[in-house]
Enzyme design. Structure first.
Site, PDB file in Angstrom:
ATOM      1  N   LYS A  22       0.834  -1.208   0.000  1.00  0.00           N
ATOM      2  CA  LYS A  22       0.000   0.000   0.000  1.00  0.00           C
ATOM      3  C   LYS A  22       0.868   1.257   0.000  1.00  0.00           C
ATOM      4  O   LYS A  22       0.639   2.169  -0.798  1.00  0.00           O
ATOM      5  CB  LYS A  22      -0.901   0.014   1.237  1.00  0.00           C
ATOM      6  CG  LYS A  22      -1.628   1.324   1.444  1.00  0.00           C
ATOM      7  CD  LYS A  22      -2.508   1.302   2.673  1.00  0.00           C
ATOM      8  CE  LYS A  22      -1.789   1.653   3.950  1.00  0.00           C
ATOM      9  NZ  LYS A  22      -1.601   3.088   4.181  1.00  0.00           N
ATOM     10  N   ASN A  23       1.854   1.302   0.904  1.00  0.00           N
ATOM     11  CA  ASN A  23       2.620   2.539   1.045  1.00  0.00           C
ATOM     12  C   ASN A  23       3.497   2.828  -0.169  1.00  0.00           C
ATOM     13  O   ASN A  23       3.948   3.955  -0.349  1.00  0.00           O
ATOM     14  CB  ASN A  23       3.469   2.503   2.320  1.00  0.00           C
ATOM     15  CG  ASN A  23       2.607   2.619   3.575  1.00  0.00           C
ATOM     16  OD1 ASN A  23       1.391   2.753   3.481  1.00  0.00           O
ATOM     17  ND2 ASN A  23       3.225   2.557   4.728  1.00  0.00           N
ATOM     18  N   CYS A 116      -5.971   7.059   9.329  1.00  0.00           N
ATOM     19  CA  CYS A 116      -5.898   6.448  10.666  1.00  0.00           C
ATOM     20  C   CYS A 116      -5.832   7.505  11.755  1.00  0.00           C
ATOM     21  O   CYS A 116      -5.267   8.574  11.565  1.00  0.00           O
ATOM     22  CB  CYS A 116      -4.625   5.607  10.794  1.00  0.00           C
ATOM     23  SG  CYS A 116      -4.753   3.967  10.144  1.00  0.00           S
ATOM     24  N   ARG A 121      -1.586  14.420  12.984  1.00  0.00           N
ATOM     25  CA  ARG A 121      -0.681  14.142  11.856  1.00  0.00           C
ATOM     26  C   ARG A 121      -0.637  15.385  10.995  1.00  0.00           C
ATOM     27  O   ARG A 121      -1.351  15.517  10.016  1.00  0.00           O
ATOM     28  CB  ARG A 121      -1.170  12.919  11.067  1.00  0.00           C
ATOM     29  CG  ARG A 121      -0.989  11.651  11.874  1.00  0.00           C
ATOM     30  CD  ARG A 121      -1.446  10.430  11.130  1.00  0.00           C
ATOM     31  NE  ARG A 121      -0.487   9.959  10.167  1.00  0.00           N
ATOM     32  CZ  ARG A 121      -0.564   8.767   9.597  1.00  0.00           C
ATOM     33  NH1 ARG A 121      -1.560   7.946   9.894  1.00  0.00           N
ATOM     34  NH2 ARG A 121       0.332   8.386   8.720  1.00  0.00           N
ATOM     35  N   ASP A 283       5.099   0.945  11.877  1.00  0.00           N
ATOM     36  CA  ASP A 283       3.977   0.119  11.439  1.00  0.00           C
ATOM     37  C   ASP A 283       4.089  -1.321  11.936  1.00  0.00           C
ATOM     38  O   ASP A 283       3.110  -2.057  11.917  1.00  0.00           O
ATOM     39  CB  ASP A 283       3.881   0.114   9.905  1.00  0.00           C
ATOM     40  CG  ASP A 283       3.345   1.435   9.368  1.00  0.00           C
ATOM     41  OD1 ASP A 283       2.919   2.279  10.173  1.00  0.00           O
ATOM     42  OD2 ASP A 283       3.352   1.621   8.130  1.00  0.00           O
ATOM     43  N   ARG A 375      -7.984  -1.541   4.478  1.00  0.00           N
ATOM     44  CA  ARG A 375      -7.279  -0.422   3.842  1.00  0.00           C
ATOM     45  C   ARG A 375      -5.879  -0.839   3.407  1.00  0.00           C
ATOM     46  O   ARG A 375      -5.333  -0.266   2.459  1.00  0.00           O
ATOM     47  CB  ARG A 375      -7.152   0.763   4.819  1.00  0.00           C
ATOM     48  CG  ARG A 375      -8.456   1.496   5.087  1.00  0.00           C
ATOM     49  CD  ARG A 375      -8.218   2.761   5.903  1.00  0.00           C
ATOM     50  NE  ARG A 375      -7.028   3.432   5.434  1.00  0.00           N
ATOM     51  CZ  ARG A 375      -6.041   3.862   6.210  1.00  0.00           C
ATOM     52  NH1 ARG A 375      -6.097   3.704   7.506  1.00  0.00           N
ATOM     53  NH2 ARG A 375      -4.999   4.449   5.680  1.00  0.00           N
TER      54      ARG A 375
HETATM   55  C1  UD1 Z   1       3.830   6.969   6.238  1.00  0.00           C
HETATM   56  C2  UD1 Z   1       3.112   5.649   6.085  1.00  0.00           C
HETATM   57  C3  UD1 Z   1       2.721   5.076   7.442  1.00  0.00           C
HETATM   58  C4  UD1 Z   1       3.941   4.988   8.357  1.00  0.00           C
HETATM   59  C5  UD1 Z   1       4.699   6.328   8.397  1.00  0.00           C
HETATM   60  C6  UD1 Z   1       6.011   6.243   9.161  1.00  0.00           C
HETATM   61  C7  UD1 Z   1       2.003   5.861   3.945  1.00  0.00           C
HETATM   62  C8  UD1 Z   1       0.739   5.958   3.195  1.00  0.00           C
HETATM   63  N1  UD1 Z   1       1.926   5.869   5.282  1.00  0.00           N
HETATM   64  O1  UD1 Z   1       2.938   7.899   6.855  1.00  0.00           O
HETATM   65  O2  UD1 Z   1       2.171   3.769   7.247  1.00  0.00           O
HETATM   66  O3  UD1 Z   1       3.499   4.690   9.681  1.00  0.00           O
HETATM   67  O4  UD1 Z   1       4.996   6.768   7.041  1.00  0.00           O
HETATM   68  O5  UD1 Z   1       6.813   5.214   8.629  1.00  0.00           O
HETATM   69  O6  UD1 Z   1       3.078   5.736   3.366  1.00  0.00           O
HETATM   70  N2  UD1 Z   1       5.061  15.088  10.500  1.00  0.00           N
HETATM   71  C9  UD1 Z   1       5.011  16.434  10.762  1.00  0.00           C
HETATM   72  N3  UD1 Z   1       4.687  17.296   9.745  1.00  0.00           N
HETATM   73  C10 UD1 Z   1       4.407  16.844   8.479  1.00  0.00           C
HETATM   74  C11 UD1 Z   1       4.458  15.453   8.227  1.00  0.00           C
HETATM   75  C12 UD1 Z   1       4.784  14.603   9.251  1.00  0.00           C
HETATM   76  O7  UD1 Z   1       5.257  16.894  11.892  1.00  0.00           O
HETATM   77  O8  UD1 Z   1       4.115  17.670   7.603  1.00  0.00           O
HETATM   78  C13 UD1 Z   1       5.394  14.139  11.594  1.00  0.00           C
HETATM   79  C14 UD1 Z   1       4.233  13.193  11.909  1.00  0.00           C
HETATM   80  O9  UD1 Z   1       3.324  13.775  12.817  1.00  0.00           O
HETATM   81  C15 UD1 Z   1       4.950  12.013  12.503  1.00  0.00           C
HETATM   82  C16 UD1 Z   1       6.291  11.996  11.753  1.00  0.00           C
HETATM   83  O10 UD1 Z   1       6.401  13.272  11.138  1.00  0.00           O
HETATM   84  O11 UD1 Z   1       5.193  12.206  13.893  1.00  0.00           O
HETATM   85  C17 UD1 Z   1       6.421  10.919  10.684  1.00  0.00           C
HETATM   86  O12 UD1 Z   1       5.329  10.993   9.780  1.00  0.00           O
HETATM   87  P1  UD1 Z   1       5.487  10.640   8.213  1.00  0.00           P
HETATM   88  O13 UD1 Z   1       6.802  10.007   7.975  1.00  0.00           O
HETATM   89  O14 UD1 Z   1       5.127  11.871   7.429  1.00  0.00           O
HETATM   90  O15 UD1 Z   1       4.356   9.539   8.019  1.00  0.00           O
HETATM   91  P2  UD1 Z   1       3.276   9.458   6.852  1.00  0.00           P
HETATM   92  O16 UD1 Z   1       3.900   9.822   5.549  1.00  0.00           O
HETATM   93  O17 UD1 Z   1       2.047  10.166   7.288  1.00  0.00           O
END
Ligand code: UD1
Length: 394
Positions: A22-23, A116, A121, A283, A375
């Site tokens: 998925k990711n 989720c 986030r 994850d 999902r």
């Molecule tokens: C993706 C994955 C998810 C996985 C995560 C971490 C997908 C669809 N989802 O989620 O399954 O758990 O990577 O491996 O690929 N953050 C900020 N500001 C931002 C963006 C992120 O502060 O603009 C913080 C988030 O709150 C979190 C951390 O960064 O604490 C990591 O998040 P991120 O790596 O962005 O995860 P996702 O891309 O949402």
């Protein structure tokens, strides 16, 4: 609403081929918008998040359809630049369309993303990257509007966010000039997106997902038995394999497979701290915790990526697990056995974790909220049944 009925205590045995990730596939589907022609994504898993992405592409004026295990997207003539609220709310990662739509159409309109419930986030890093490339973004009432011609830039992420790195890559390939992303995420899905962007217009094969693999390995650790997963890159899973070995499982890696055998008791392990790749993946935290609820001694988990990622803990406790949570730390005191219970999935990986626990519990469990699992896992129950699990969907 579907639920799983799981009769625990049946060891697993057999081989399972892992579906595309998925990711990896979600950012690749967004990237299809950038290719002015037809893209074929092979080994594309049948997930509700994939269906939501295809709906978004169709809404934008692309042809997007499933053909067996492949998905065909034709983005020759997109007409739209907005993602409606209903589609945004269905899937948090729809924010990944921001960079792609802005890049291809010169403007984009989205509302706040769904997905989720893992605590706040934010998307500030996504927006910072787009702004860094010259995109003008206005935010009002939960909606976002972006416009402007993009130009290459040196971007620095304050933390290696997976989604922000992907959005920056999608926008940057449309920007005039060169972009450098410093402190970019290094997860396997970033490598897959890069491969797709390099080959845009060509045929692409989805790689096996490390996280789905973890669910099957944790299920075998929990229920006992021997399971081989194929179609995976074991290097993506080295931290998880190390923890499973320490817990008393025999884990052997082949060229594109991993085999796990567990016939003795499980042991608690040294502290497990989640970290960006190549650290221990957030994850994988919940499925591993589910297996380690029966690990002799005690195991400490420290969740460093998301604030609120212990929602499976209360449900595991209903099955007899002994877990104390204090902020980002969860201490799991191993219990000799779990018992079946009525439990509810409230997020994707937490839901898979409850199935893992139920497979190793004595008696029957009813797991509701299975749409969260749908999902990210294609027919989890079918694959587990083929391995000998007593699991059915009602
Ligand atoms: C993706 C994955 C998810 C996985 C995560 C971490 C997908 C669809 N989802 O989620 O399954 O758990 O990577 O491996 O690929 N953050 C900020 N500001 C931002 C963006 C992120 O502060 O603009 C913080 C988030 O709150 C979190 C951390 O960064 O604490 C990591 O998040 P991120 O790596 O962005 O995860 P996702 O891309 O949402």
């Amino acid at each position: 609403m579907s639920a799983y009925i799981i009769e625990g205590g049946h060891p697993l045995d057999g081989s399972v081929r892992i579906h595309g990730a998925k990711n990896s596939v979600l950012p690749i589907l967004a990237a299809c918008l950038l290719a002015p022609g037809e893209c074929v994504i092979h080994n594309c898993p049948e997930l509700s998040d994939v269906a939501a992405s295809l709906d978004i592409l169709r809404h934008l004026g692309c042809r997007a359809e499933r053909q067996g295990d492949a998905v065909v997207v034709d983005a020759s003539a997109p007409t739209g630049w907005d993602v409606p609220d209903a589609l945004m709310r269905e899937m948090r990662s729809s924010v990944i369309f921001l960079g792609a739509i802005l890049g291809r159409m010169g403007r984009a309109e989205l509302c706040a993303p769904g997905g989720c419930e893992l605590g706040p986030r934010p998307i500030d890093l996504h927006l910072g990257a787009i702004r860094g490339l010259g995109g003008r973004i206005t935010e009002d009432g939960g909606g976002l509007r972006a416009e402007g011609a993009l130009r290459g830039a040196d971007l620095v992420l304050s933390l290696p966010s997976v989604g922000a790195t992907e959005n920056a890559m999608l926008a940057a390939v449309c920007a005039a000039g060169t972009t450098t992303i410093t402190n970019a995420a290094r997860e396997p899905e970033i490598v897959d997106l890069q491969g797709f962007l390099r080959a845009i217009g060509a045929k692409v094969h989805g790689a096996g997902s490390s996280v789905i693999t973890v669910a099957y390995l944790a299920a075998a650790a929990s229920a006992g038995g021997t399971v081989e997963v194929t179609g995976v890159d074991y290097r993506h899973l080295s931290t998880v394999s190390a923890v499973l070995r320490e817990a008393g499982c025999d884990v052997q890696s082949g060229a594109e497979s991993i085999r796990l055998r567990r016939d003795g008791p499980l042991q608690g392990v040294r502290p497990v701290r989640t970290a960006p790749y190549p650290g221990f993946p957030t994850d994988a935290q919940a499925p591993l915790m589910a297996a380690l609820t029966r690990g002799k001694g005690c195991t400490v988990f420290v969740e460093n990526i998301f604030e609120s990622r212990y929602r499976h803990v209360d449900e595991l406790s209903r099955m007899g697990a002994d877990i104390r949570v204090e902020g980002r730390v969860a201490v799991v005191y191993g219990v000799p056995r779990l018992h079946g219970a009525q439990v509810r999935a409230t997020d994707l990986r937490g839901g898979a974790a409850l199935a893992v626990a139920a497979l190793g519990a004595e008696g029957r469990s009813e797991l509701t909220g299975v749409h969260h699992i749908d999902r990210g896992y294609q027919s989890l129950e079918g694959d587990l049944r083929r391995l000998g699990a007593e699991i059915r969907r009602i």
